[in-house]
Write a protein that holds these residues in place. Structure first.
Motif, PDB file in Angstrom:
ATOM      1  N   PHE A 128       7.693   9.438  27.904  1.00  0.00           N
ATOM      2  CA  PHE A 128       7.627  10.863  28.255  1.00  0.00           C
ATOM      3  C   PHE A 128       9.016  11.505  28.233  1.00  0.00           C
ATOM      4  N   GLN A 129       8.992  12.829  28.221  1.00  0.00           N
ATOM      5  CA  GLN A 129      10.258  13.567  28.167  1.00  0.00           C
ATOM      6  C   GLN A 129      11.138  13.249  29.377  1.00  0.00           C
ATOM      7  N   PHE A 130      10.508  13.203  30.564  1.00  0.00           N
ATOM      8  CA  PHE A 130      11.308  13.001  31.777  1.00  0.00           C
ATOM      9  C   PHE A 130      11.222  11.564  32.279  1.00  0.00           C
ATOM     10  N   TYR A 131      10.984  10.659  31.373  1.00  0.00           N
ATOM     11  CA  TYR A 131      11.049   9.188  31.594  1.00  0.00           C
ATOM     12  C   TYR A 131       9.935   8.684  32.506  1.00  0.00           C
ATOM     13  N   ASN A 132       9.720   9.399  33.622  1.00  0.00           N
ATOM     14  CA  ASN A 132       8.658   9.024  34.565  1.00  0.00           C
ATOM     15  C   ASN A 132       8.736   7.569  35.014  1.00  0.00           C
ATOM     16  N   LEU A 133       9.927   7.171  35.414  1.00  0.00           N
ATOM     17  CA  LEU A 133      10.080   5.827  35.979  1.00  0.00           C
ATOM     18  C   LEU A 133       9.800   5.887  37.477  1.00  0.00           C
ATOM     19  N   MET A 134       9.492   4.736  38.063  1.00  0.00           N
ATOM     20  CA  MET A 134       9.290   4.669  39.513  1.00  0.00           C
ATOM     21  C   MET A 134      10.658   4.570  40.177  1.00  0.00           C
ATOM     22  N   PRO A 135      11.042   5.573  40.958  1.00  0.00           N
ATOM     23  CA  PRO A 135      12.413   5.583  41.493  1.00  0.00           C
ATOM     24  C   PRO A 135      12.707   4.443  42.471  1.00  0.00           C
ATOM     25  N   VAL A 136      11.637   3.871  43.067  1.00  0.00           N
ATOM     26  CA  VAL A 136      11.886   2.815  44.065  1.00  0.00           C
ATOM     27  C   VAL A 136      12.057   1.445  43.420  1.00  0.00           C
ATOM     28  N   LEU A 137      11.790   1.380  42.102  1.00  0.00           N
ATOM     29  CA  LEU A 137      11.870   0.070  41.447  1.00  0.00           C
ATOM     30  C   LEU A 137      13.083   0.003  40.527  1.00  0.00           C
ATOM     31  N   SER A 138      13.638  -1.193  40.409  1.00  0.00           N
ATOM     32  CA  SER A 138      14.754  -1.394  39.484  1.00  0.00           C
ATOM     33  C   SER A 138      14.218  -1.290  38.055  1.00  0.00           C
ATOM     34  N   ALA A 139      15.159  -1.275  37.100  1.00  0.00           N
ATOM     35  CA  ALA A 139      14.762  -1.159  35.696  1.00  0.00           C
ATOM     36  C   ALA A 139      13.803  -2.280  35.315  1.00  0.00           C
ATOM     37  N   GLU A 140      14.143  -3.502  35.714  1.00  0.00           N
ATOM     38  CA  GLU A 140      13.276  -4.622  35.302  1.00  0.00           C
ATOM     39  C   GLU A 140      11.906  -4.556  35.972  1.00  0.00           C
ATOM     40  N   ARG A 141      11.879  -4.066  37.224  1.00  0.00           N
ATOM     41  CA  ARG A 141      10.584  -3.937  37.917  1.00  0.00           C
ATOM     42  C   ARG A 141       9.741  -2.833  37.270  1.00  0.00           C
ATOM     43  N   ASN A 142      10.409  -1.756  36.831  1.00  0.00           N
ATOM     44  CA  ASN A 142       9.687  -0.702  36.138  1.00  0.00           C
ATOM     45  C   ASN A 142       9.052  -1.235  34.864  1.00  0.00           C
ATOM     46  N   VAL A 143       9.835  -2.046  34.162  1.00  0.00           N
ATOM     47  CA  VAL A 143       9.321  -2.595  32.900  1.00  0.00           C
ATOM     48  C   VAL A 143       8.176  -3.572  33.176  1.00  0.00           C
ATOM     49  N   GLU A 144       8.268  -4.257  34.310  1.00  0.00           N
ATOM     50  CA  GLU A 144       7.253  -5.266  34.647  1.00  0.00           C
ATOM     51  C   GLU A 144       5.918  -4.634  35.069  1.00  0.00           C
ATOM     52  N   LEU A 145       5.989  -3.382  35.495  1.00  0.00           N
ATOM     53  CA  LEU A 145       4.811  -2.732  36.103  1.00  0.00           C
ATOM     54  C   LEU A 145       3.521  -2.879  35.277  1.00  0.00           C
ATOM     55  N   PRO A 146       3.536  -2.567  33.963  1.00  0.00           N
ATOM     56  CA  PRO A 146       2.276  -2.701  33.204  1.00  0.00           C
ATOM     57  C   PRO A 146       1.778  -4.144  33.153  1.00  0.00           C
ATOM     58  N   LEU A 147       2.689  -5.091  33.312  1.00  0.00           N
ATOM     59  CA  LEU A 147       2.279  -6.499  33.215  1.00  0.00           C
ATOM     60  C   LEU A 147       1.518  -6.971  34.448  1.00  0.00           C
ATOM     61  N   LEU A 148       1.583  -6.164  35.551  1.00  0.00           N
ATOM     62  CA  LEU A 148       0.809  -6.525  36.738  1.00  0.00           C
ATOM     63  C   LEU A 148      -0.691  -6.456  36.450  1.00  0.00           C
ATOM     64  N   LEU A 149      -1.030  -5.735  35.369  1.00  0.00           N
ATOM     65  CA  LEU A 149      -2.451  -5.611  35.014  1.00  0.00           C
ATOM     66  C   LEU A 149      -2.911  -6.752  34.117  1.00  0.00           C
ATOM     67  N   THR A 150      -1.994  -7.614  33.740  1.00  0.00           N
ATOM     68  CA  THR A 150      -2.352  -8.738  32.871  1.00  0.00           C
ATOM     69  C   THR A 150      -2.457  -9.998  33.721  1.00  0.00           C
ATOM     70  N   GLY A 151      -2.917 -11.037  33.114  1.00  0.00           N
ATOM     71  CA  GLY A 151      -3.034 -12.296  33.859  1.00  0.00           C
ATOM     72  C   GLY A 151      -1.789 -13.160  33.736  1.00  0.00           C
ATOM     73  N   LEU A 152      -0.687 -12.569  33.300  1.00  0.00           N
ATOM     74  CA  LEU A 152       0.518 -13.379  33.086  1.00  0.00           C
ATOM     75  C   LEU A 152       1.099 -13.882  34.405  1.00  0.00           C
ATOM     76  N   SER A 153       1.688 -15.075  34.323  1.00  0.00           N
ATOM     77  CA  SER A 153       2.352 -15.626  35.509  1.00  0.00           C
ATOM     78  C   SER A 153       3.666 -14.879  35.737  1.00  0.00           C
ATOM     79  N   ALA A 154       4.237 -15.070  36.910  1.00  0.00           N
ATOM     80  CA  ALA A 154       5.504 -14.392  37.224  1.00  0.00           C
ATOM     81  C   ALA A 154       6.579 -14.792  36.217  1.00  0.00           C
TER      82      ALA A 154
END
Lengths: 383, 229
Positions: B93-119
């Motif tokens: 998106f134009q304004f990035y729409n990142l979660m301000p409370v999460l670090s960059a890596e946690r933001n990137v990890e967010l969609p993976l919480l919906l998968t069955g991947l291990s930590a």
């Protein structure tokens, strides 16, 4: 990162707000724990006594004494196994500390209250020592009394024949309770009624109340009716009820504790509902675009609802458990001091946990439903 | 690039705003081949973002058919559509729409919480995505500690991390200066060229559109032309 980690991270987004909200929940549940414990103590405070005994008092009020001449008539009622009499002494320790003391016949006390556990020789000493007194373990511990002590106890009701309200008793026994519940209630002292009856200025031959041990507790109602019928239309009409009801009536002199507690708790929780509900609602309002992004990334409506509900629940659960835990510690501290057997026990905890659950749903459901209904397109467009 | 990744057929989209009905798309038909990089241009209100939202499964057409990678997404129910987005689409998106409370890596990890991947698997995927966008050294930083360009890189890493079939970019450089915008567009170009990602990008900026393989112009809810970039 886990979903729990994400929920906690969101909670800490505005630390001050979260801490203040948590504090309000902690305070509310601390109050809840203590008041509920008081409620349990007062409303069910007589549960542990069971239903094996009846108490006969003057019909007018339990503050009016009954003459001892009623004793043989009460004893003659079928089903009455044993009768003891007791007189509220109005005991005061040192400056102005009120104590629960009764004058009673030692032998009858022992037979009517087998729940009081004390060595035979101490019972014997109580029977044989006119100025003797026994006290419960909690009371003895609280004031550091030991057997053999001479304990000055004043009465704010009964002066001695010489006009002095100061009495001195010999501590001849310390009793325990037969179980944990009775042990918690070992905060009562007993003096020898024979000595009291003879030495007090207001005369002899009177008992405050009679306590009746029944051979068949199932007959309690019929026996109570029989006793009251026997003294009906006499100068000494009686009111006979179970020991539990008598105790409840005694407590209700102070007021309907249960009702008072319920109203206070209602006020506390209503305020809490507004405070926490507003916090969660505000938190959701501030994060509409973020919630929309979660949905964009593939979080389902139900997941987003769950996340918001979980945030509300986290505040209520953390704050509630902390509050109840602190209340438990305070309860133990107060209870161990002996005079007021307050206990934030499992009954209070179960009610507390149910309240936490209800509160979580009450404060979280509306914002969570709002988050669930959120249209991604509208939210991202700022509509 | 012959196989159509996105097929939009006779799509109408009408919004109801209060008592008013506004038809934004009027029977639009469009095919975007797999591996294409399309820039959608047009004046405000022409229906660019609406079309983008429909292709990305954020909204449903009033009528018509939308297929992405062969799947009729206009017929998917809410939960199924959410799952489809998680599996198939990356959004920028134009304004990035990142979660301000999460670090960059946690933001990137967010969609993976919906998968069955291990930590451990999630950590690996996040590291790869951050490596692709060149932000490995900023993984632990919160969004407010990053520049606009870096935030957009994180957003691109988040869009990439679940290996989607299509990237949807809504004005991805609209909030960036020229140099940073070119870097971001270069990154998108690289993802298209080297990683085979199909990209649909809405932009007002003709220079940004030059990075796409072709540009489509919309006006008043209709496609004007298809021109090779």
């Amino acid at each position: 990162m886990t979903r729990t980690g994400f929920i906690l991270a969101n909670l800490w987004r505005r630390k001050t707000r979260t801490v203040l909200t948590l504090l309000s929940v902690v305070t509310a549940f601390l109050l809840f724990g203590l008041l509920q414990a008081v409620n349990v103590l007062f409303s069910a405070g007589a549960d542990f006594v069971g239903a094996t005994r009846l108490v006969t008092q003057a019909r007018v009020s339990f503050t009016t004494s009954l003459p001892m001449r009623l004793l043989p008539e009460i004893e003659a009622v079928p089903g009455v196994q044993e009768v003891m009499w007791q007189q509220w002494f109005g005991a005061v320790w040192q400056e102005n500390t009120q104590l629960i003391f009764f004058a009673a016949d030692p032998a009858r006390l022992r037979r009517v209250y087998p729940e009081y556990v004390m060595p035979d020789q101490q019972w014997k000493a109580f029977e044989e020592t006119r100025t003797g007194m026994i006290v419960g373990r909690n009371l003895a511990n609280q004031y550091g009394w030991r057997i053999g002590d001479k304990v000055p106890i004043a009465s704010n009701i009964f002066p001695q024949k010489d006009g002095s309200k100061a009495w001195i008793f010999d501590l001849v026994g310390i009793y325990d309770g037969k179980d944990e519940e009775w042990q918690r209630n070992t905060n009562v002292g007993w003096i020898n009624h024979a000595y009291f009856d003879e030495a007090n200025q207001f005369g002899s031959g009177f008992a405050g109340t009679f306590t009746l041990k029944l051979s068949d507790p199932d007959q309690a109602q019929q026996i109570a009716q029989a006793i009251d019928a026997r003294f009906e239309n006499s100068p000494d009409e009686t009111k006979t009820q179970t020991e539990k009801d008598f105790n409840l009536g005694f407590f209700k002199q102070i007021g309907d504790i249960g009702l008072i507690v319920r109203w206070i708790l209602f006020a506390v929780f209503f305020t809490l509902l507004l405070v926490v509900g507003n916090t969660i609602a505000q938190s959701v309002r501030e994060r509409i675009p973020e919630l929309a992004i979660l949905k964009t990334l593939g979080f389902s409506d139900r997941s987003v609802l769950g996340l918001v509900l979980a945030e509300a629940a986290a505040i209520c659960v953390i704050g509630g458990l902390l509050g109840l835990a602190i209340a438990t510690v305070i309860g133990i501290t107060i209870g161990s001091s002996g005079n007021f057997p307050l206990a934030v026990d499992e009954r209070v905890w179960i009610t507390g946990l149910i309240s936490i659950l209800v509160l979580s749903l009450a404060v979280g459901l509306l914002p969570a439903l709002r988050a669930r209904r959120l249209s991604i397109v509208d939210a991202l467009a700022g509509r | 690039m012959s196989e159509a990744m996105v097929r939009v057929s006779d799509v109408h989209k009408t919004y109801v705003r209060g008592k008013q009905k506004v038809e934004v798309l009027h029977g639009l038909t469009l095919a975007i081949p797999r591996g294409d990089f399309v820039a959608l241009m047009g004046p405000s209100g022409s229906g660019k973002t609406t079309l983008l939202n429909l292709i990305g499964g954020l909204d449903r057409p009033t009528s018509g058919e939308i297929r992405v990678d062969g799947e009729r997404i206009d017929q998917l129910a809410g939960g199924a559509l959410a799952k489809w987005r998680a599996r198939n689409v990356g959004f920028v998106f134009q304004f990035y729409n990142l979660m301000p409370v999460l670090s960059a890596e946690r933001n990137v990890e967010l969609p993976l919480l919906l998968t069955g991947l291990s930590a451990a698997q999630r950590r690996k995927s996040v590291a790869v995505a951050l490596e692709v966008v060149g932000l490995t050294d900023r993984a632990r930083h919160k969004p407010r500690e990053l520049s606009g360009g870096q935030e957009q890189r994180v957003a691109i890493a988040r869009a990439l991390v679940s290996d989607p079939t299509i990237l949807i970019c809504d004005e991805p450089t609209g909030d960036l200066d020229r140099r940073t915008a070119d870097e971001i567009l270069g990154l998108l170009q690289l993802l298209n060229r080297d990683h085979g990602k199909t990209i649909v990008m809405v932009t007002h900026d003709p220079k940004a559109a030059e990075f796409a393989r072709r540009t489509l112009h919309l006006e008043k809810g209709q496609l004007l032309e298809q021109a090779a970039a």
